[in-house]
Motif scaffolding. Structure first.
Motif, PDB file in Angstrom:
ATOM      1  N   GLY A  69      -8.978   8.381 -61.634  1.00 51.14           N
ATOM      2  CA  GLY A  69      -8.381   9.650 -62.020  1.00 51.14           C
ATOM      3  C   GLY A  69      -7.697   9.469 -63.359  1.00 51.14           C
ATOM      4  O   GLY A  69      -7.613   8.345 -63.873  1.00 51.14           O
ATOM      5  N   ASN A  70      -7.205  10.550 -63.934  1.00 51.50           N
ATOM      6  CA  ASN A  70      -6.577  10.475 -65.246  1.00 51.50           C
ATOM      7  C   ASN A  70      -5.133   9.987 -65.198  1.00 51.50           C
ATOM      8  O   ASN A  70      -4.502   9.838 -66.236  1.00 51.50           O
ATOM      9  N   GLY A  71      -4.639   9.743 -64.004  1.00 50.19           N
ATOM     10  CA  GLY A  71      -3.308   9.183 -63.890  1.00 50.19           C
ATOM     11  C   GLY A  71      -2.210  10.228 -63.866  1.00 50.19           C
ATOM     12  O   GLY A  71      -2.377  11.365 -64.321  1.00 50.19           O
ATOM     13  N   THR A  72      -1.078   9.826 -63.315  1.00 50.58           N
ATOM     14  CA  THR A  72       0.116  10.675 -63.267  1.00 50.58           C
ATOM     15  C   THR A  72       1.279   9.878 -63.827  1.00 50.58           C
ATOM     16  O   THR A  72       1.590   8.794 -63.327  1.00 50.58           O
ATOM     17  N   ARG A  73       1.884  10.429 -64.865  1.00 52.69           N
ATOM     18  CA  ARG A  73       3.046   9.752 -65.440  1.00 52.69           C
ATOM     19  C   ARG A  73       4.303  10.313 -64.767  1.00 52.69           C
ATOM     20  O   ARG A  73       4.632  11.484 -64.926  1.00 52.69           O
ATOM     21  N   LEU A  74       4.963   9.466 -64.011  1.00 54.48           N
ATOM     22  CA  LEU A  74       6.164   9.872 -63.281  1.00 54.48           C
ATOM     23  C   LEU A  74       7.399   9.388 -64.028  1.00 54.48           C
ATOM     24  O   LEU A  74       7.504   8.200 -64.347  1.00 54.48           O
ATOM     25  N   THR A  75       8.299  10.320 -64.284  1.00 59.62           N
ATOM     26  CA  THR A  75       9.581   9.980 -64.898  1.00 59.62           C
ATOM     27  C   THR A  75      10.683  10.445 -63.968  1.00 59.62           C
ATOM     28  O   THR A  75      10.751  11.627 -63.620  1.00 59.62           O
ATOM     29  N   VAL A  76      11.509   9.526 -63.541  1.00 61.56           N
ATOM     30  CA  VAL A  76      12.617   9.852 -62.638  1.00 61.56           C
ATOM     31  C   VAL A  76      13.916   9.757 -63.436  1.00 61.56           C
ATOM     32  O   VAL A  76      14.226   8.710 -64.012  1.00 61.56           O
ATOM     33  N   THR A  77      14.642  10.864 -63.466  1.00 60.28           N
ATOM     34  CA  THR A  77      15.873  10.897 -64.283  1.00 60.28           C
ATOM     35  C   THR A  77      17.115  10.715 -63.414  1.00 60.28           C
ATOM     36  O   THR A  77      17.056  10.863 -62.183  1.00 60.28           O
TER      37      THR A  77
ATOM     38  N   GLU B 100      13.651   3.389 -61.438  1.00 62.62           N
ATOM     39  CA  GLU B 100      12.755   2.224 -61.496  1.00 62.62           C
ATOM     40  C   GLU B 100      11.353   2.531 -60.977  1.00 62.62           C
ATOM     41  O   GLU B 100      10.421   1.716 -61.128  1.00 62.62           O
ATOM     42  N   ASP B 101      11.196   3.696 -60.338  1.00 59.50           N
ATOM     43  CA  ASP B 101       9.861   4.112 -59.883  1.00 59.50           C
ATOM     44  C   ASP B 101       9.077   4.791 -61.000  1.00 59.50           C
ATOM     45  O   ASP B 101       7.879   5.093 -60.834  1.00 59.50           O
ATOM     46  N   SER B 102       9.733   5.054 -62.108  1.00 53.45           N
ATOM     47  CA  SER B 102       9.049   5.673 -63.245  1.00 53.45           C
ATOM     48  C   SER B 102       7.910   4.763 -63.683  1.00 53.45           C
ATOM     49  O   SER B 102       8.109   3.581 -63.964  1.00 53.45           O
ATOM     50  N   SER B 103       6.720   5.328 -63.737  1.00 53.78           N
ATOM     51  CA  SER B 103       5.545   4.516 -64.039  1.00 53.78           C
ATOM     52  C   SER B 103       4.337   5.435 -64.188  1.00 53.78           C
ATOM     53  O   SER B 103       4.441   6.651 -64.046  1.00 53.78           O
ATOM     54  N   PHE B 104       3.204   4.837 -64.460  1.00 49.04           N
ATOM     55  CA  PHE B 104       1.917   5.539 -64.531  1.00 49.04           C
ATOM     56  C   PHE B 104       1.161   5.196 -63.256  1.00 49.04           C
ATOM     57  O   PHE B 104       0.867   4.032 -62.994  1.00 49.04           O
ATOM     58  N   TYR B 105       0.892   6.211 -62.434  1.00 52.70           N
ATOM     59  CA  TYR B 105       0.211   5.988 -61.163  1.00 52.70           C
ATOM     60  C   TYR B 105      -1.222   6.486 -61.294  1.00 52.70           C
ATOM     61  O   TYR B 105      -1.459   7.622 -61.722  1.00 52.70           O
ATOM     62  N   ILE B 106      -2.163   5.633 -60.915  1.00 55.13           N
ATOM     63  CA  ILE B 106      -3.579   5.987 -61.078  1.00 55.13           C
ATOM     64  C   ILE B 106      -4.319   5.758 -59.763  1.00 55.13           C
ATOM     65  O   ILE B 106      -4.166   4.703 -59.141  1.00 55.13           O
ATOM     66  N   CYS B 107      -5.113   6.729 -59.380  1.00 56.66           N
ATOM     67  CA  CYS B 107      -5.938   6.540 -58.193  1.00 56.66           C
ATOM     68  C   CYS B 107      -7.375   6.262 -58.623  1.00 56.66           C
ATOM     69  O   CYS B 107      -7.773   6.558 -59.752  1.00 56.66           O
ATOM     70  N   SER B 108      -8.125   5.677 -57.711  1.00 57.76           N
ATOM     71  CA  SER B 108      -9.525   5.393 -58.020  1.00 57.76           C
ATOM     72  C   SER B 108     -10.337   5.384 -56.733  1.00 57.76           C
ATOM     73  O   SER B 108      -9.790   5.224 -55.641  1.00 57.76           O
TER      74      SER B 108
ATOM     75  N   LYS C 260       4.844  14.254 -54.808  1.00 56.10           N
ATOM     76  CA  LYS C 260       3.516  14.048 -54.227  1.00 56.10           C
ATOM     77  C   LYS C 260       2.465  14.083 -55.328  1.00 56.10           C
ATOM     78  O   LYS C 260       2.443  14.986 -56.159  1.00 56.10           O
ATOM     79  N   ILE C 261       1.573  13.104 -55.289  1.00 55.33           N
ATOM     80  CA  ILE C 261       0.471  13.029 -56.246  1.00 55.33           C
ATOM     81  C   ILE C 261      -0.835  13.140 -55.466  1.00 55.33           C
ATOM     82  O   ILE C 261      -1.018  12.459 -54.453  1.00 55.33           O
ATOM     83  N   GLU C 262      -1.724  13.989 -55.946  1.00 53.19           N
ATOM     84  CA  GLU C 262      -3.008  14.198 -55.269  1.00 53.19           C
ATOM     85  C   GLU C 262      -4.151  13.533 -56.021  1.00 53.19           C
ATOM     86  O   GLU C 262      -4.194  13.550 -57.247  1.00 53.19           O
ATOM     87  N   CYS C 263      -5.082  13.019 -55.261  1.00 45.52           N
ATOM     88  CA  CYS C 263      -6.272  12.393 -55.839  1.00 45.52           C
ATOM     89  C   CYS C 263      -7.487  12.938 -55.090  1.00 45.52           C
ATOM     90  O   CYS C 263      -7.583  12.787 -53.879  1.00 45.52           O
TER      91      CYS C 263
ATOM     92  N   ALA D 159     -19.569  11.453 -60.169  1.00 47.97           N
ATOM     93  CA  ALA D 159     -18.495  10.537 -59.797  1.00 47.97           C
ATOM     94  C   ALA D 159     -17.200  10.858 -60.525  1.00 47.97           C
ATOM     95  O   ALA D 159     -16.678  10.030 -61.275  1.00 47.97           O
ATOM     96  N   VAL D 160     -16.710  12.067 -60.314  1.00 46.27           N
ATOM     97  CA  VAL D 160     -15.479  12.499 -60.967  1.00 46.27           C
ATOM     98  C   VAL D 160     -14.324  12.413 -59.976  1.00 46.27           C
ATOM     99  O   VAL D 160     -14.416  12.885 -58.850  1.00 46.27           O
ATOM    100  N   VAL D 161     -13.242  11.811 -60.437  1.00 48.08           N
ATOM    101  CA  VAL D 161     -12.017  11.739 -59.647  1.00 48.08           C
ATOM    102  C   VAL D 161     -10.944  12.545 -60.386  1.00 48.08           C
ATOM    103  O   VAL D 161     -10.693  12.314 -61.574  1.00 48.08           O
ATOM    104  N   SER D 162     -10.365  13.476 -59.672  1.00 51.52           N
ATOM    105  CA  SER D 162      -9.362  14.349 -60.271  1.00 51.52           C
ATOM    106  C   SER D 162      -7.989  14.008 -59.707  1.00 51.52           C
ATOM    107  O   SER D 162      -7.833  13.889 -58.485  1.00 51.52           O
ATOM    108  N   GLN D 163      -7.025  13.868 -60.560  1.00 51.56           N
ATOM    109  CA  GLN D 163      -5.675  13.517 -60.132  1.00 51.56           C
ATOM    110  C   GLN D 163      -4.708  14.577 -60.654  1.00 51.56           C
ATOM    111  O   GLN D 163      -4.804  15.031 -61.788  1.00 51.56           O
ATOM    112  N   HIS D 164      -3.770  14.924 -59.809  1.00 58.60           N
ATOM    113  CA  HIS D 164      -2.833  15.998 -60.150  1.00 58.60           C
ATOM    114  C   HIS D 164      -1.465  15.718 -59.562  1.00 58.60           C
ATOM    115  O   HIS D 164      -1.383  15.264 -58.417  1.00 58.60           O
TER     116      HIS D 164
END
Lengths: 119, 112
Positions: free
Chosen positions: A111-119, A87-95, A20-23, A2-7
């Motif tokens: 998944g291990n999450g994706t930290r998105l930073t928008v500059t 304001e979309d900067s956040s930690f996005y996690i899939c499951s 784009k974030i993949e899960c 039961a491994v979920v990989s996020q990239h």
């Protein structure tokens, strides 16, 4: 199992661009995946439920045109943040669950999450 | 609707016990407990199903009071590794896809 990989794990992008974030579920098939967003020191807020072969179900207040979800196969869901702003900067996690779409007695595997930073 | 957790934060010395509570205003199918370390994804601890279930793993256990729509997580003889933010997640009746709604979290800090 039961491994979920996020990239990717993290991404920095400029305002106005899309990300784009993949899960992926690596060792099981997931007809349903869930996308959460977490701001610092806050809870995980469900954004949308991704369904294989059909449209995603979005939570109230989440803009479907801004957060595009595609669940093209039983092992892959993608979240695209379009025209990203700071304001979309956040930690996005899939499951995903192993027990099928309505198996409320099965745990969510994150998944291990994706930290998105928008500059 | 988001379940409510209490307390918001707990500070312990190694070996002490703690209880974290989770309550919902909705009828629940199940309660899930997760622990999240800073910057990491949540890790599953246990699930309690409808029916007043209780279960445990090592020195961490939980109970589910179906009538009161409440669950409690018990951490006994705490270890440094227990530090993190604990979230309860609930699956409410009438919820499609079994989606999980998380509480606001309880920050647990264990000191030597």
């Amino acid at each position: 199992g039961a491994v979920v990989s996020q990239h990717p794990s993290w991404v920095i992008c400029k305002s106005g661009t899309s990300v784009k974030i993949e899960c992926r579920s690596l060792d099981f098939q997931a007809t349903t995946m869930f996308w959460y967003r977490q701001f610092p020191k806050q809870s995980l807020m469900l954004m949308a439920t991704s369904n294989e072969g059909s449209k995603a179900t979005y939570e109230q207040g989440v803009e479907k045109d801004k957060f595009l979800i595609n669940h093209a196969s039983l092992t892959l869901s993608t979240l695209t943040v379009t025209s990203a702003h700071p304001e979309d900067s956040s930690f996005y996690i899939c499951s995903a669950r192993t027990g099928g779409a309505n198996s409320y007695n099965s745990p969510l595997h994150f998944g291990n999450g994706t930290r998105l930073t928008v500059t | 609707q988001q379940p409510v957790q209490s307390p918001q934060a707990v500070i312990l010395r190694e070996g002490e016990d703690a209880v974290i509570n989770c309550s919902s205003s909705k009828a629940l199918y199940s309660v899930h407990w997760y622990r999240q370390k800073h910057g990491e994804a949540p890790v599953f601890l246990m699930i309690l199903l409808k029916g007043g279930e209780q279960k445990g793993h090592d020195k961490i256990s939980a109970s589910f009071n179906e009538k009161k729509q409440q669950s409690s997580l018990y951490l006994t003889a705490s270890q440094l590794s227990y530090s993190g933010t604990y979230f309860c997640g609930t699956v409410a009746g009438g919820t499609s896809y079994g989606k999980l709604t998380f509480g606001q979290g309880t920050i647990l800090t264990v000191h030597p």
